[in-house]
Design a protein around this motif. Sequence first.
Motif, PDB file in Angstrom:
ATOM      1  N   VAL A 112       4.777  -5.905  -5.957  1.00  0.00           N
ATOM      2  CA  VAL A 112       4.684  -4.905  -7.011  1.00  0.00           C
ATOM      3  C   VAL A 112       3.808  -3.733  -6.561  1.00  0.00           C
ATOM      4  N   VAL A 113       2.820  -4.024  -5.712  1.00  0.00           N
ATOM      5  CA  VAL A 113       1.841  -3.004  -5.308  1.00  0.00           C
ATOM      6  C   VAL A 113       2.512  -1.816  -4.609  1.00  0.00           C
ATOM      7  N   PRO A 114       3.343  -1.993  -3.562  1.00  0.00           N
ATOM      8  CA  PRO A 114       3.964  -0.816  -2.934  1.00  0.00           C
ATOM      9  C   PRO A 114       4.885  -0.054  -3.887  1.00  0.00           C
ATOM     10  N   ALA A 115       5.537  -0.776  -4.789  1.00  0.00           N
ATOM     11  CA  ALA A 115       6.380  -0.081  -5.759  1.00  0.00           C
ATOM     12  C   ALA A 115       5.533   0.780  -6.681  1.00  0.00           C
ATOM     13  N   LEU A 116       4.351   0.295  -7.058  1.00  0.00           N
ATOM     14  CA  LEU A 116       3.449   1.097  -7.874  1.00  0.00           C
ATOM     15  C   LEU A 116       2.953   2.324  -7.106  1.00  0.00           C
ATOM     16  N   VAL A 117       2.689   2.140  -5.816  1.00  0.00           N
ATOM     17  CA  VAL A 117       2.247   3.268  -4.991  1.00  0.00           C
ATOM     18  C   VAL A 117       3.322   4.355  -4.973  1.00  0.00           C
TER      19      VAL A 117
ATOM     20  N   TRP B 219       4.780  14.874   3.411  1.00  0.00           N
ATOM     21  CA  TRP B 219       4.057  14.102   2.389  1.00  0.00           C
ATOM     22  C   TRP B 219       4.900  12.922   1.882  1.00  0.00           C
ATOM     23  N   THR B 220       6.206  13.078   1.871  1.00  0.00           N
ATOM     24  CA  THR B 220       7.061  11.945   1.487  1.00  0.00           C
ATOM     25  C   THR B 220       6.967  10.835   2.526  1.00  0.00           C
ATOM     26  N   GLY B 221       6.920  11.211   3.808  1.00  0.00           N
ATOM     27  CA  GLY B 221       6.743  10.218   4.858  1.00  0.00           C
ATOM     28  C   GLY B 221       5.403   9.519   4.753  1.00  0.00           C
ATOM     29  N   VAL B 222       4.364  10.317   4.445  1.00  0.00           N
ATOM     30  CA  VAL B 222       3.031   9.715   4.261  1.00  0.00           C
ATOM     31  C   VAL B 222       3.056   8.710   3.111  1.00  0.00           C
ATOM     32  N   LEU B 223       3.767   9.064   2.039  1.00  0.00           N
ATOM     33  CA  LEU B 223       3.872   8.148   0.895  1.00  0.00           C
ATOM     34  C   LEU B 223       4.588   6.859   1.296  1.00  0.00           C
ATOM     35  N   ALA B 224       5.678   6.989   2.069  1.00  0.00           N
ATOM     36  CA  ALA B 224       6.410   5.799   2.515  1.00  0.00           C
ATOM     37  C   ALA B 224       5.531   4.923   3.402  1.00  0.00           C
ATOM     38  N   LEU B 225       4.745   5.544   4.285  1.00  0.00           N
ATOM     39  CA  LEU B 225       3.842   4.782   5.137  1.00  0.00           C
ATOM     40  C   LEU B 225       2.761   4.091   4.314  1.00  0.00           C
ATOM     41  N   ALA B 226       2.236   4.809   3.316  1.00  0.00           N
ATOM     42  CA  ALA B 226       1.220   4.222   2.448  1.00  0.00           C
ATOM     43  C   ALA B 226       1.782   3.026   1.678  1.00  0.00           C
ATOM     44  N   ALA B 227       3.022   3.133   1.232  1.00  0.00           N
ATOM     45  CA  ALA B 227       3.640   2.010   0.523  1.00  0.00           C
ATOM     46  C   ALA B 227       3.817   0.814   1.445  1.00  0.00           C
ATOM     47  N   LEU B 228       4.214   1.064   2.700  1.00  0.00           N
ATOM     48  CA  LEU B 228       4.386  -0.032   3.655  1.00  0.00           C
ATOM     49  C   LEU B 228       3.054  -0.711   3.948  1.00  0.00           C
ATOM     50  N   ILE B 229       2.014   0.102   4.154  1.00  0.00           N
ATOM     51  CA  ILE B 229       0.694  -0.471   4.417  1.00  0.00           C
ATOM     52  C   ILE B 229       0.203  -1.254   3.193  1.00  0.00           C
ATOM     53  N   ALA B 230       0.420  -0.710   2.014  1.00  0.00           N
ATOM     54  CA  ALA B 230       0.002  -1.401   0.789  1.00  0.00           C
ATOM     55  C   ALA B 230       0.715  -2.739   0.644  1.00  0.00           C
ATOM     56  N   ASP B 231       1.993  -2.773   1.023  1.00  0.00           N
ATOM     57  CA  ASP B 231       2.737  -4.020   0.939  1.00  0.00           C
ATOM     58  C   ASP B 231       2.163  -5.063   1.890  1.00  0.00           C
ATOM     59  N   ARG B 232       1.915  -4.673   3.146  1.00  0.00           N
ATOM     60  CA  ARG B 232       1.367  -5.613   4.125  1.00  0.00           C
ATOM     61  C   ARG B 232      -0.025  -6.087   3.707  1.00  0.00           C
ATOM     62  N   VAL B 233      -0.856  -5.159   3.285  1.00  0.00           N
ATOM     63  CA  VAL B 233      -2.226  -5.520   2.922  1.00  0.00           C
ATOM     64  C   VAL B 233      -2.247  -6.401   1.676  1.00  0.00           C
ATOM     65  N   ALA B 234      -1.503  -5.982   0.664  1.00  0.00           N
ATOM     66  CA  ALA B 234      -1.523  -6.736  -0.598  1.00  0.00           C
ATOM     67  C   ALA B 234      -0.968  -8.142  -0.415  1.00  0.00           C
ATOM     68  N   SER B 235       0.207  -8.258   0.196  1.00  0.00           N
ATOM     69  CA  SER B 235       0.825  -9.578   0.349  1.00  0.00           C
ATOM     70  C   SER B 235       0.000 -10.469   1.278  1.00  0.00           C
ATOM     71  N   GLY B 236      -0.439  -9.893   2.411  1.00  0.00           N
ATOM     72  CA  GLY B 236      -1.223 -10.702   3.343  1.00  0.00           C
ATOM     73  C   GLY B 236      -2.581 -11.078   2.793  1.00  0.00           C
ATOM     74  N   LEU B 237      -3.285 -10.116   2.192  1.00  0.00           N
ATOM     75  CA  LEU B 237      -4.635 -10.366   1.703  1.00  0.00           C
ATOM     76  C   LEU B 237      -4.621 -11.339   0.519  1.00  0.00           C
ATOM     77  N   LEU B 238      -3.753 -11.074  -0.460  1.00  0.00           N
ATOM     78  CA  LEU B 238      -3.718 -11.947  -1.632  1.00  0.00           C
ATOM     79  C   LEU B 238      -3.305 -13.366  -1.265  1.00  0.00           C
ATOM     80  N   GLN B 239      -2.313 -13.487  -0.384  1.00  0.00           N
ATOM     81  CA  GLN B 239      -1.856 -14.818   0.015  1.00  0.00           C
ATOM     82  C   GLN B 239      -2.945 -15.550   0.777  1.00  0.00           C
ATOM     83  N   ARG B 240      -3.671 -14.809   1.646  1.00  0.00           N
ATOM     84  CA  ARG B 240      -4.729 -15.452   2.425  1.00  0.00           C
ATOM     85  C   ARG B 240      -5.873 -15.882   1.532  1.00  0.00           C
ATOM     86  N   VAL B 241      -6.277 -15.013   0.605  1.00  0.00           N
ATOM     87  CA  VAL B 241      -7.388 -15.345  -0.287  1.00  0.00           C
ATOM     88  C   VAL B 241      -7.022 -16.504  -1.205  1.00  0.00           C
ATOM     89  N   PHE B 242      -5.822 -16.432  -1.781  1.00  0.00           N
ATOM     90  CA  PHE B 242      -5.412 -17.496  -2.698  1.00  0.00           C
ATOM     91  C   PHE B 242      -5.219 -18.809  -1.943  1.00  0.00           C
TER      92      PHE B 242
END
Length: 420
Positions: free
Chosen positions: A66-71, A16-39
């Motif tokens: 900030v998003v992956p750190a929050l995750v 479950w710790t590995g799953v959390l780390a993977l979720a944080a990595l995905i959240a970082d890629r999605v958040a940074s890429g999506l927000l930057q693309r939309v903005f």
Amino acid sequence: MPQFALPADWPNLLLWTGVLALAALIADRVASGLLQRVFGRVAARTRSSWDDRIAERKVVQRLAHVVPALVVYLGIGPALGVTPAGVADAPGELLSTVWTIVRRVAAAYIAFAVVRAFAALLDSVNDIYQESYAEAKSRPIKGYLQVVSLVAWLAAAVVIVSVLVGRSPVVFLSGLGALAAVLMLVFRDTILSLVASVQIASNDMIRIGDWLSVPQAQSDGEVIDIALHTVKVQNWDKTISTIPTSKFITESFKNWRGMSESGGRRIKRSLRLDMNSVRFLRDDEIEELSRRELLQGYMRDALDTIARYNAAKEAGDPGVIPEIRRLTNLGTFRVYVQKYLEAHPKTHKEMTLLARQLAPGPEGVPIEIYCFSNDTAWANYEGFQADIFDHLIAVLPEFGLKAYQSPAGSDFARVIAGGS
């Protein structure tokens, strides 16, 4: 020291710790890429430029970290099966310790990501100001924004340290009073630079684009950047000098802005004449020079004045040779230079304009040109200055004058050859 024992279901917790780390990595890629693309798309469709500058400085992309750190901060409890109440009941257990450390690191990283985005936002504010306001060159705000950024980083450092050690920031701030002397020493250059920046801005001493001559720094060129700690000057050889801002308060420098704004650039150069060529004008030379356009009025008035003066002298004792007045080639040439400058279309007629004779010396008698060009551009100014002296040197023989120059090797060779 506390003794940590692995829980019986540690493989499940590790999964479950590995799953959390993977979720944080995905959240970082999605958040940074999506927000930057939309903005970025929104900024490209708007007519204003401020959002473009924010996009260029990647403010949104940095804030997205900030998003992956929050995750991680919110998910580490469920991943380990730990709750805040459980940690309070068993603070020394391994899972409680891991939960505490991870949450503190995540919170510290959130503070770091926020202040990093804020610093980028301040850079974009400076870009917007320079692009949108005409007074940006005379009133730069980069130094003040850097002060705000420095304060923000210091505040973030206090917050990060307090979060990592689990203490209130007030504890660290209360101890800063005792460290005031140390802080004054550490930030001495920053304080001096801030004071210098305020004085430079209030007195309008330096602007972006000004031509500065700073002898102490062996710098001569154009100001390209004014920051809190340094002023960058691009020298005319395209090298860049970085000069501490405080130096412009404690040391002297020359700003050529006044010359550019006045519309006139000074020419102050001498033409040295051979004193052996100075003599009185002959009658044929007077007749020839009287036909020159620039000298017609002067020659007529001068000859009339001299004639009346000499006529009065001739009425004296016939046994005494009267001290009559005559025109000299040097004096006539000096008047010609004055008239030539006054008639030239490139001289500034509202500024000082004169041709004066300086004290003679071992290198001849100097005729100094003191005037102002009405074109301050460097290349045009140098061309105009060269044209003046090209013409004056070429016209010297018409006045029976010779330019003075030190003997060259060819002169000595000619003398030796003639002597042998």
